[in-house]
Design an enzyme around this catalytic site. Structure first.
Site, PDB file in Angstrom:
ATOM      1  CG  ASP A 226      -2.238   0.864   0.878  1.00  0.00           C
ATOM      2  OD1 ASP A 226      -2.109   1.767   0.082  1.00  0.00           O
ATOM      3  OD2 ASP A 226      -3.123   0.955   2.028  1.00  0.00           O
TER       4      ASP A 226
HETATM    5  C1  BGC Z   1      -5.223   3.331   0.352  1.00  0.00           C
HETATM    6  C2  BGC Z   1      -5.171   2.351  -0.954  1.00  0.00           C
HETATM    7  C3  BGC Z   1      -4.928   3.077  -2.431  1.00  0.00           C
HETATM    8  C4  BGC Z   1      -3.391   3.731  -2.215  1.00  0.00           C
HETATM    9  C5  BGC Z   1      -3.408   4.650  -3.480  1.00  0.00           C
HETATM   10  C6  BGC Z   1      -3.733   4.152   0.236  1.00  0.00           C
HETATM   11  O1  BGC Z   1      -3.895   5.029   1.318  1.00  0.00           O
HETATM   12  O2  BGC Z   1      -5.133   2.386   1.604  1.00  0.00           O
HETATM   13  O3  BGC Z   1      -6.400   1.612  -0.902  1.00  0.00           O
HETATM   14  O4  BGC Z   1      -5.007   2.300  -3.329  1.00  0.00           O
HETATM   15  O5  BGC Z   1      -3.630   4.655  -0.992  1.00  0.00           O
HETATM   16  O6  BGC Z   1      -4.193   5.860  -3.578  1.00  0.00           O
END
Ligand code: BGC
Length: 712
Positions: A226
């Protein structure tokens, strides 16, 4: 064109291999121009394709499909695939080939800020719908990214918090949707979670990422972190994690190359990671230029289209996700001009269409419920609006309701209250809304309460309502869908993907959410959602699977393909469903498995009183009937045994006294086992409304089941 990955990996210099393991920037991987390897562009998900801007203001517009919970409420894989294909096409229009969706964490607790993104509290419903979502995306030539592995069910201290749970619960509940995504849908990418699991960050855990995901499930797509998640170069360097996002690199990339040089990470792991990234590019057809000129992998150009056919499909999808919780007959509204309809509430003008955070998109356009309702009731019937905010506003709303033929009150949360980054603090409606609902219901006996939210809301104030509709954030067309359902142009097709509890104190994770001292104990174990309320015999506001139609259905007597099931067999249940009412409508037939014996006997294993194992949604014209087939996979009766390798030694060490007391069965090999016995198949309309019960003898086994099977 198939690409020789071995040759391509071998052609890379060590530093190029390492460069492929970290992003170049926010949304792309590193291109290797020397070999014609393009950058790969990604976009969030799951409600629409956000595109490549980080700040919300400068986002290019996007379609907004119903949120995960709303898609969960559709109980309809075909509808989910249709919606996700729209998102995927928009991703392509924004130059992205990887979509960061779907979210398959479970709705463990009503206050998690991202519940709206997740499909359900039930792992099978989540797994089946996630598979449909993934297939819809990947059929458009876009890679889906199932996220977030695993137990990412709170926003509180989300980068450091540890979700602590036993392996059986992990396998039977939280990992299951991911397993579906890999085994059933062939998902091409996976994102690990921010949180730790049992004390360690997931990318650093060989057990989860290498042994289970890569080894047992055979996943050979890309595993990414993530965004800015914590990892340790040396540890994640040796697990199945491939890609650190976003760039520029921190733990991987040059740092990983350095660790290899220093002998702290084996180079073959880096080659494997690079191979996975290249494999994904190859599967997306982006290596066709190698080695020579770069193929067009990702462009920064964004040309999102707003198509009438998408609007029409999403209008149907939103109606199919609306859950009619209660109806004394007021719906669909029959309107007597000239008294007209009072449209009341802070969410009435623009009912929320999505939740906040990375799942938020800027929709192509905004639709007002006032306009949609006016169009739906037609000329001659007045629709007047009153927001009902503050004491004076409530007074005006009550007066308007009192002189109207019927009232529609729209209350609930929005993208600020339900968002990534923070959890809710209460299940209650925002301040002032309970009083508004109560007083409007008293002023007009034909009041329809619409609750818009991504997760359960306490509905005590709506006890006087003639009808209650739960609208999970339903995407850009939800206002049309509400107008269609209220006036009877469409019927409400949704069923609850989550139990609506009476009180927060009754909920399974109460007292263990969001945890303390950096740990969330998943101490409810297997008893998540309806499993908990059923086991504890707790009353709920509305059970899992519940939802009314405008017509009525009869579920005919079911028959089973066999009354004695051998280990490893699948099972078919067939029945006829008839629409016995006056209009077309849809029904969701649900099949739960109940284990034999009494829960809680000594040596017995805890089993939930019932578990959803199959479902089917059918649409029927008035008077029409159809056959429904429910397929239960070989694992439908199984539990996960963690095994007890120390047991034989423990028993041997105890001096014989002739009295060992009662003993349970201790297995020495972990795996999915079936305990023999007479199981019940419960077929009905919700976890609490069971129309038929069939019994089937299921053979037990001393050997674990073939691990490649799924329960549904
Ligand atoms: C989230 C993800 C997301 C990523 C990119 C993170 O903060 O948990 O679900 O895909 O950011 O935006």
């Amino acid at each position: 064109m198939s690409v020789d990955l071995d040759r391509l990996v071998a052609a890379l210099r060590p530093e190029e291999r390492a460069a492929l393991t970290a992003g170049a920037d926010m949304w792309t991987t590193v291109p290797i121009e020397r070999l014609g390897i393009p950058a790969l562009r990604m976009s969030d998900g799951p409600i629409g394709a956000r595109g490549a801007t980080a700040d919300h203001q400068s986002l290019t517009p996007s379609v907004a499909v119903p949120c995960g919970a709303a898609l969960g409420a559709s109980w309809d894989p075909a509808l989910v695939a249709e919606a996700s294909a729209i998102v995927a096409r928009q991703a392509l229009e924004k130059g992205a080939r990887v979509l960061l969706a779907p979210t398959v964490n479970l709705q463990r607790h009503p206050l998690w800020g991202r519940n709206f993104e997740a499909f359900s509290e039930d792992p099978l419903l989540s797994g089946v719908l996630a598979s449909a979502y993934i297939e819809g995306v990947q059929d458009e030539g876009v890679a889906a990214t199932v996220k977030h592995l695993v137990c990412n069910e709170t926003e509180f201290e989300r980068y450091t918090s540890s979700s602590d749970l036993d392996e059986r619960t992990l396998r039977e509940l939280y990992l299951l949707p991911f397993e579906f995504a890999v085994r059933r849908a062939g998902v091409l990418a996976l994102m690990t979670s921010y949180n730790r699991v049992n004390g360690r960050h997931v990318p650093d855990q060989a057990r989860l990422v290498t042994e289970i995901l890569r080894g047992e499930w055979g996943f050979d797509g890309v595993v990414m972190t993530d965004w800015w998640a914590m990892t340790i170069t040396e540890e994640a360097g040796e697990t199945g994690l491939d890609l650190e996002m976003p760039g520029p690199a921190r733990s991987f990339g040059p740092a990983l190359a350095g660790a290899v040089e220093a002998g702290r990470v084996d180079e073959r792991h880096v080659a494997e990671k690079a191979r996975h990234v290249l494999g994904l590019l190859g599967r997306l057809g982006l290596l066709d230029g190698a080695a020579g000129e770069p193929a067009a992998g990702a462009t920064a150009e964004e040309h999102p289209q707003d198509r009438p056919e998408d609007r029409a499909a999403l209008r149907r999808a939103a109606a199919d996700s609306l859950v009619l919780l209660r109806n004394d007959g007021v719906l669909p509204l029959e309107l007597a001009a000239p008294a007209g309809v009072a449209l009341i509430g802070p969410r009435a003008l623009h009912p929320p269409i999505l939740g906040g955070g990375s799942a938020k998109v800027r929709p192509h356009y905004r639709l007002s419920l006032l306009e949609a309702l006016r169009a739906a009731v037609g000329a001659g019937v007045e629709v007047e609006h009153e927001e009902g905010a503050g004491e004076a506003g409530i007074e005006r709303a009550v007066a308007l309701a009192g002189r109207s033929d019927a009232a529609v009150v729209v209350v609930g949360t929005d993208e600020v209250i339900e968002s990534e980054g923070h959890d809710r603090i209460s299940m209650a409606l925002p301040a002032g809304q309970d009083e508004l609902v109560e007083r409007v219901c008293r002023a007009n006996g034909r009041t329809v309460v619409v609750v818009t939210s991504g997760a359960p809301i306490a509905l005590d104030s709506a006890t006087g309502a003639a009808a209650v509709i739960q609208s999970f954030f339903g995407g850009q067309e939800v206002a049309h869908a509400l107008a269609d359902v209220i006036t009877g142009r469409s019927e409400p097709g949704g069923r609850l993907p989550v139990t609506l509890p009476l009180r927060l104190e009754d909920t399974p994770a109460y007292g263990n959410f969001p945890g303390e001292s950096s740990h969330v104990r998943y101490s409810e174990g297997l008893l998540v959602g309806y499993r908990w309320y059923e086991a504890r015999r707790l009353a709920v506001a509305y059970p899992f699977g519940h939802g009314l139609s405008y017509t009525s259905f009869e579920l005919g007597a079911p028959s089973c393909s066999t009354d004695r099931l051998e280990q490893g067999d699948a099972l078919r249940v067939e029945l006829t469903v008839r629409n016995t009412g006056q209009r077309a409508g849809s029904e969701v037939v649900q099949c739960y498995v109940a284990p034999p014996g009494e829960t809680g006997r000594p040596g017995g294993r805890l089993r939930a009183p019932k578990e959803l194992r199959a479902f089917a949604k059918v649409r029927l014209e008035a008077g029409e009937s159809t056959g429904v087939v429910l397929e239960l996979g070989p694992r439908a009766f199984a539990y996960y045994d963690v095994a007890d390798t120390e047991w034989p030694e423990l028993v041997a060490r105890r001096p014989p006294t002739g009295d060992q007391g009662e003993q349970a069965l201790h297995r020495s090999r972990p795996g999915w086992y079936v305990e023999g016995g007479r199981y019940a198949l419960l077929i009905g309309r919700s976890s609490a409304d069971i129309a038929h019960r069939l019994e089937v003898d299921v053979a037990g086994g001393d050997e674990p089941l073939d691990a490649a099977t799924l329960p549904g």
